[in-house]
Design a protein around this motif. Structure first.
Motif, PDB file in Angstrom:
ATOM      1  N   ASP A   7       0.958  -0.962  -0.196  1.00 38.56           N
ATOM      2  CA  ASP A   7       0.064   0.121   0.173  1.00 38.56           C
ATOM      3  C   ASP A   7       0.950   1.130   0.051  1.00 38.56           C
ATOM      4  O   ASP A   7       2.105   1.107   0.715  1.00 38.56           O
ATOM      5  N   GLU A  12      -1.711   3.117   6.729  1.00 38.24           N
ATOM      6  CA  GLU A  12      -2.237   1.900   6.391  1.00 38.24           C
ATOM      7  C   GLU A  12      -1.623   0.630   6.503  1.00 38.24           C
ATOM      8  O   GLU A  12      -2.152  -0.413   6.948  1.00 38.24           O
ATOM      9  N   ASP A  54      -3.315  -2.711  -2.072  1.00 41.94           N
ATOM     10  CA  ASP A  54      -4.196  -1.582  -2.876  1.00 41.94           C
ATOM     11  C   ASP A  54      -4.119  -1.663  -4.326  1.00 41.94           C
ATOM     12  O   ASP A  54      -3.564  -2.091  -4.860  1.00 41.94           O
ATOM     13  N   VAL A  81      -7.573  -4.171  -0.504  1.00 45.01           N
ATOM     14  CA  VAL A  81      -7.841  -3.201   0.444  1.00 45.01           C
ATOM     15  C   VAL A  81      -7.774  -1.860  -0.431  1.00 45.01           C
ATOM     16  O   VAL A  81      -6.801  -1.278  -0.695  1.00 45.01           O
ATOM     17  N   ALA A  83      -9.981   2.165  -1.674  1.00 46.98           N
ATOM     18  CA  ALA A  83     -10.988   3.279  -1.242  1.00 46.98           C
ATOM     19  C   ALA A  83     -11.958   3.103  -2.363  1.00 46.98           C
ATOM     20  O   ALA A  83     -12.736   3.874  -2.211  1.00 46.98           O
ATOM     21  N   LYS A 104     -11.599   0.867   2.063  1.00 50.81           N
ATOM     22  CA  LYS A 104     -10.978   1.622   3.100  1.00 50.81           C
ATOM     23  C   LYS A 104     -11.974   2.422   3.792  1.00 50.81           C
ATOM     24  O   LYS A 104     -12.829   2.849   2.911  1.00 50.81           O
ATOM     25  N   PRO A 105     -12.088   3.143   4.911  1.00 49.63           N
ATOM     26  CA  PRO A 105     -10.942   2.604   5.814  1.00 49.63           C
ATOM     27  C   PRO A 105     -11.196   1.208   6.485  1.00 49.63           C
ATOM     28  O   PRO A 105     -12.096   0.804   6.536  1.00 49.63           O
ATOM     29  N   SER A 106      -9.945   0.488   6.470  1.00 49.96           N
ATOM     30  CA  SER A 106     -10.096  -0.942   6.648  1.00 49.96           C
ATOM     31  C   SER A 106     -10.621  -1.080   8.193  1.00 49.96           C
ATOM     32  O   SER A 106     -10.115  -0.604   9.438  1.00 49.96           O
TER      33      SER A 106
END
Length: 509
Positions: A7, A12, A54, A81, A83, A104-106
């Motif tokens: 990421d 993160e 990501d 993961v 957004a 996200k947010p995770s």
């Protein structure tokens, strides 16, 4: 479970690492990266089980990294993961085999649950692969046992054509042509070590397909063969060169002589047995003389050797072979001696035969004189008739012996059925050659040695199922089988029921 996190946001990555460390004791973060290029390098270098990645990152994005990693053939799971809650991203991720897509947010619970699901899937996959690996190992072991048993039958039993067809169904190959070699190891008690060494050399450089037989009396038979789809091979020069190389390497490495007898190449399955006996005779010939260490049996062995071969064929009960050797020997005598001299030598040959038969306990009295024969044809016919008389006397003796030595063999099997019995072992116990014992045993009982041992073991198993509460595994081991699954298959083939079904049937009654 080995985890990698990729990421471009350091916070993160830190948050994900903390979640994993706090809630998944069986997971370990082994690497971190900040972009797609690093993701690919991490996959190659660290080979994680799962990668949290990501999508939107500088340079190569997450989906591009996943595609690049898939193209390398590396097998790992991906959890995205991101957004971005976009259908196109999710669809492309599914195309690359991504099963978890988190936003996200995770959230801790979602990340942990996703990793747990992936972990369970990985564990199930590992168990399946391990199960398949063990199954493959067992299949290979069983295949080796089948091949060795087939080779033993080929070498020492006179098998009908229909039985050869049954064997062919069990074997993953066909035999278009082939030849035997027999390796004789020196004295010294390191036979198993030397055997492994020879097997390694075969694995590295054998000029054809091969099957290694059972080691007996420091002699190791090896069948070299080609299947119908294989290319042609110049058997004699190729195998002789290979055998000479093996013998030379052995002498240099172990400081001792290794003798290798070669049998003639043949193109019919039933002729392989004669190739084996040629190789056996050849290794004996060279080891006894200690001159050459590798070779075929000489085309025209010395007369003493001819007589020795004749006596050995009679001792083994192979009268057909004895006739062939005897008449070939007489042809040589007639061609190289006067008729009277040839007759005297044939007289001497039958004196030796009479002595051997006496040692075996066979009553034989010769009533003819070969030196009085008036032509070579008469000499050959008289010898042929006399060999026929010997065959009849030997057959009568064999029938008498059947109640003695074969009965002794039966008692030995009945006492030792729970041990890994071999035909060679039982034959040695009763003082007979394996070939002769196998032939006599089948004539007396109407079944082969292997079938008889199987019958005894299954009968003992049936008794144990009725009279004891022992588990099937315990009964399996107690009657001489090491594999419960194999035992169950043999039991069902013999009785029509599995062991557990057989026990239930008796309990119902």
């Amino acid at each position: 479970m080995k985890v990698a996190i990729v990421d471009d946001e350091a916070l993160e990555r830190k948050a994900l690492r903390k979640m994993i460390g706090s809630h998944l004791p069986h997971a370990e973060v082994i690497a971190e990266g900040a972009n797609g290029r690093e993701a690919v390098e991490i996959a190659k270098q660290y080979r994680p089980d799962v990668m949290l990645i990501d999508i939107k990152m500088p340079g190569l994005d997450g989906l591009g990294a996943i595609e690049a990693i898939r193209q390398t053939g590396l097998d790992l799971q991906f959890i995205i993961v991101s957004a971005f809650d976009l259908f196109d991203y999710a669809k492309q991720a599914m195309r690359f085999g991504v099963k978890e897509y988190l936003l996200k947010p995770s959230r801790k619970e979602e990340v942990i649950s996703a990793l747990e699901r992936v972990g369970e899937e990985l564990e199930a996959k590992r168990k399946t692969e391990e199960k398949h690996r063990k199954l493959q190992e067992r299949i290979e072991q069983l295949q080796m046992l089948v091949e060795k048993e087939w080779l033993s039958v080929l070498m020492i039993e006179d098998v009908p054509a229909d039985e050869w067809e049954q064997w062919q169904e069990l074997l993953p190959f066909s035999v278009a042509s082939g030849m035997f070699i027999v390796v004789q190891f020196p004295n010294g008690g390191r036979t198993e070590e030397w055997k492994r060494w020879v097997e390694e050399r075969l694995g590295e450089r054998a000029p054809a397909r091969y099957i290694v037989g059972r080691l007996a009396n420091r002699r190791l038979p090896v069948l070299l063969f080609r299947s119908r789809d294989d290319g042609e091979i110049a058997w004699k020069p190729t195998v002789q060169s290979f055998a000479l190389d093996i013998a030379s390497q052995f002498a240099l490495r172990h400081g001792a002589p290794l003798y290798i007898g070669l049998g003639s190449p043949v193109s019919r399955l039933h002729e392989l047995r004669s190739s084996y006996y040629e190789a056996l005779s050849a290794v004996h010939y060279y080891a006894e003389r200690e001159k050459a260490r590798v070779g075929f049996l000489p085309a025209k062995p010395a007369r003493a050797e001819r007589e020795k071969q004749l006596l050995e064929a009679v001792r083994l009960g192979d009268i057909g072979q004895a006739r062939a050797i005897g008449l070939a020997y007489i042809d040589e005598l007639i061609a190289s001696h006067s008729l009277s001299a040839a007759g005297r030598k044939v007289d001497g040959m039958f004196v030796s035969l009479a002595r051997l038969l006496s040692e075996l306990g066979v009553r034989y009295e010769r009533t003819v004189s070969f030196s009085s024969c008036r032509s070579g044809a008469e000499l050959k016919q008289t010898a042929f008739d006399e060999l026929g008389r010997i065959a009849a006397d030997l057959e009568a003796w064999r029938q008498q012996q059947a109640h003695g030595k074969i009965g002794k063999a039966k008692d030995y099997i009945d006492r030792h059925y729970a041990e890994p019995l071999t035909l060679e072992e039982v034959a040695e116990h009763v003082g007979m050659s394996p070939y002769y014992f196998s032939k006599l045993f089948k004539e007396h009982f109407g079944i082969t040695f292997i079938d008889y041992v199987t019958n005894v073991r299954i009968e003992r198993a049936k008794e144990a199922l009725v009279r004891t509460d022992c588990s099937l595994k315990e009964i399996c081991f107690s009657v001489g089988y090491n594999d419960p699954n194999y035992f169950s298959r043999v039991f069902k083939k013999q009785t029509g029921w599995s062991p557990s079904e057989y026990r239930k049937q008796l309990q119902v009654r």
